[in-house]
Design an enzyme around this catalytic site. Structure first.
Site, PDB file in Angstrom:
ATOM      1  N   LYS A  32     -18.130  17.512  10.373  1.00 19.87           N
ATOM      2  CA  LYS A  32     -18.463  16.077   9.994  1.00 19.87           C
ATOM      3  C   LYS A  32     -16.979  15.503  10.319  1.00 19.87           C
ATOM      4  O   LYS A  32     -15.786  15.868   9.921  1.00 19.87           O
ATOM      5  CB  LYS A  32     -18.739  15.910   8.639  1.00 19.87           C
ATOM      6  CG  LYS A  32     -18.655  14.496   8.082  1.00 19.87           C
ATOM      7  CD  LYS A  32     -19.413  14.374   6.554  1.00 19.87           C
ATOM      8  CE  LYS A  32     -18.156  14.267   5.654  1.00 19.87           C
ATOM      9  NZ  LYS A  32     -17.676  13.031   5.472  1.00 19.87           N
ATOM     10  N   ASP A  59     -20.104  10.468  10.575  1.00 18.03           N
ATOM     11  CA  ASP A  59     -20.231  10.012   9.292  1.00 18.03           C
ATOM     12  C   ASP A  59     -19.709   8.389   9.201  1.00 18.03           C
ATOM     13  O   ASP A  59     -18.379   8.251   8.759  1.00 18.03           O
ATOM     14  CB  ASP A  59     -19.623  10.714   8.466  1.00 18.03           C
ATOM     15  CG  ASP A  59     -19.624  10.302   6.856  1.00 18.03           C
ATOM     16  OD1 ASP A  59     -20.568   9.296   6.534  1.00 18.03           O
ATOM     17  OD2 ASP A  59     -19.135  10.712   5.736  1.00 18.03           O
ATOM     18  N   LYS A  61     -21.438   5.654   8.365  1.00 18.54           N
ATOM     19  CA  LYS A  61     -22.161   4.859   7.546  1.00 18.54           C
ATOM     20  C   LYS A  61     -22.385   3.266   7.874  1.00 18.54           C
ATOM     21  O   LYS A  61     -21.782   2.204   7.378  1.00 18.54           O
ATOM     22  CB  LYS A  61     -21.599   4.768   6.153  1.00 18.54           C
ATOM     23  CG  LYS A  61     -21.391   6.270   5.468  1.00 18.54           C
ATOM     24  CD  LYS A  61     -20.798   6.229   4.114  1.00 18.54           C
ATOM     25  CE  LYS A  61     -20.536   7.597   3.391  1.00 18.54           C
ATOM     26  NZ  LYS A  61     -19.488   8.348   4.089  1.00 18.54           N
ATOM     27  N   LEU A  62     -22.911   3.099   9.016  1.00 20.59           N
ATOM     28  CA  LEU A  62     -23.214   1.837   9.646  1.00 20.59           C
ATOM     29  C   LEU A  62     -24.139   0.819   8.529  1.00 20.59           C
ATOM     30  O   LEU A  62     -25.004   1.352   7.835  1.00 20.59           O
ATOM     31  CB  LEU A  62     -24.024   1.735  11.024  1.00 20.59           C
ATOM     32  CG  LEU A  62     -23.052   2.003  12.048  1.00 20.59           C
ATOM     33  CD1 LEU A  62     -22.310   3.414  11.950  1.00 20.59           C
ATOM     34  CD2 LEU A  62     -23.941   1.535  13.224  1.00 20.59           C
ATOM     35  N   ASP A  64     -25.053  -3.328   8.965  1.00 24.15           N
ATOM     36  CA  ASP A  64     -24.967  -4.529   9.567  1.00 24.15           C
ATOM     37  C   ASP A  64     -26.227  -5.217   9.820  1.00 24.15           C
ATOM     38  O   ASP A  64     -27.181  -4.828   9.533  1.00 24.15           O
ATOM     39  CB  ASP A  64     -23.982  -4.443  10.741  1.00 24.15           C
ATOM     40  CG  ASP A  64     -22.901  -5.640  11.060  1.00 24.15           C
ATOM     41  OD1 ASP A  64     -23.877  -6.898  10.670  1.00 24.15           O
ATOM     42  OD2 ASP A  64     -22.003  -5.825  11.376  1.00 24.15           O
ATOM     43  N   THR A 119     -21.826   7.695  -4.428  1.00 26.09           N
ATOM     44  CA  THR A 119     -21.659   8.362  -5.932  1.00 26.09           C
ATOM     45  C   THR A 119     -20.328   7.634  -6.399  1.00 26.09           C
ATOM     46  O   THR A 119     -19.997   7.768  -7.564  1.00 26.09           O
ATOM     47  CB  THR A 119     -21.307   9.856  -5.460  1.00 26.09           C
ATOM     48  OG1 THR A 119     -20.405  10.072  -4.397  1.00 26.09           O
ATOM     49  CG2 THR A 119     -22.654  10.698  -5.311  1.00 26.09           C
ATOM     50  N   ARG A 211     -12.793  20.414   1.214  1.00 25.92           N
ATOM     51  CA  ARG A 211     -11.600  21.281   0.792  1.00 25.92           C
ATOM     52  C   ARG A 211     -11.610  22.660   0.524  1.00 25.92           C
ATOM     53  O   ARG A 211     -10.780  23.405   0.696  1.00 25.92           O
ATOM     54  CB  ARG A 211     -10.946  20.504  -0.377  1.00 25.92           C
ATOM     55  CG  ARG A 211     -10.551  19.152   0.107  1.00 25.92           C
ATOM     56  CD  ARG A 211     -10.092  18.171  -0.844  1.00 25.92           C
ATOM     57  NE  ARG A 211     -11.364  17.732  -1.498  1.00 25.92           N
ATOM     58  CZ  ARG A 211     -11.620  16.546  -2.487  1.00 25.92           C
ATOM     59  NH1 ARG A 211     -10.596  16.262  -3.084  1.00 25.92           N
ATOM     60  NH2 ARG A 211     -12.562  16.205  -2.708  1.00 25.92           N
TER      61      ARG A 211
END
Ligand code: C5P
Length: 232
Positions: A32, A59, A61-62, A64, A119, A211
């Site tokens: 990603k 990733d 996240k469009l 518009d 989140t 991580r």
């Protein structure tokens, strides 16, 4: 569609991400790429990682107006990514436009996944800042349904929501779930976590793991452990 582990490559430069990926001499992980790396390095970073044989979830996240999202999605599709995403809050019309933009002349396209409510947005912020008064779980499922109606392939959600999303939107509707930790690992800043094995049991289609792999002493071993718990 096979289950897979996606490594969240949350690095800020090409050097860092390539040093990390150099360790994977066997199986090439699905990776990603987020806003930080994309904005730092530009579209070339996608081409460079793709050229090494990795699948890519871009990733960005469009969100518009439909026309802008459609045209931007056409550009991302041209980068040959395998999965990308947008905000379901942009409406069904925007999601449909995104799908159109993403579809290549030969009819193929990357998977398109919606973000429902982030989140980081809780009930209080949603009610006070966004003036959405419904319970957040209901809003998340409503947005997932909208994504399904628009023809999208799935949503990003907590592994804890994956079962409900499948019930609401169908078994084939993909659930891409971050918030994964090993049973004996650090939780860090994630609040509600699951192990790869639990995520498999509950029906996640893809887990996004950052991580626990990127900060591990032996990232390849940590990745293989995720694969063994989640896919095998
Ligand atoms: O390091 P860690 O495993 O927590 O990384 C999880 C990845 O998934 C990060 O790239 C994070 O931005 C992303 N993510 C998340 N929760 C969401 C959506 C995306 O943790 N709801």
């Amino acid at each position: 569609m096979g289950k897979d582990v996606i490594i969240a490559c949350d690095f800020s430069s090409k050097d860092q991400v390539m040093n990390f990926l150099d360790k994977f001499t066997g199986r090439k992980p699905f990776v990603k790429i987020g806003m930080e790396l994309f904005y730092a390095e530009g579209p070339q970073i996608v081409k460079d990682i793709k050229a090494r044989g990795h699948k890519i979830f871009l990733d960005l996240k469009l969100h518009d107006i439909p026309n802008t999202v459609k045209k931007s999605m056409a550009v991302l599709s041209g980068l040959d990514v395998d999965m990308t995403n947008l905000h379901a809050a942009g409406t069904i019309t925007m999601m449909q436009a995104a799908l159109e933009g993403l579809t290549r002349p030969d009819g193929s396209r990357p998977l398109l996944i919606a973000v429902t409510q982030l989140t980081s947005t809780d009930q209080e912020r949603m009610e006070n800042d966004l003036l959405i008064k419904e319970p957040i779980d209901k809003v998340v499922m409503h947005y997932a349904k909208n994504a399904a109606v628009a023809g999208l392939d799935g949503v990003v959600c907590s592994p804890l929501e994956a079962g409900k999303v499948h019930e609401t939107c169908g078994e084939k509707f993909l659930t891409v779930t971050p918030g994964v930790r090993f049973a004996d690992g650090d939780i860090g800043d994630q609040k509600r976590v699951m192990t790869p094995a639990e995520a498999k049991k509950i029906g996640s289609d893809y887990i996004v793991v950052g991580r626990p792999i990127t900060a591990a002493e032996d990232p390849v071993a940590a990745y293989e452990r995720c694969i063994a718990e989640f896919c095998d």
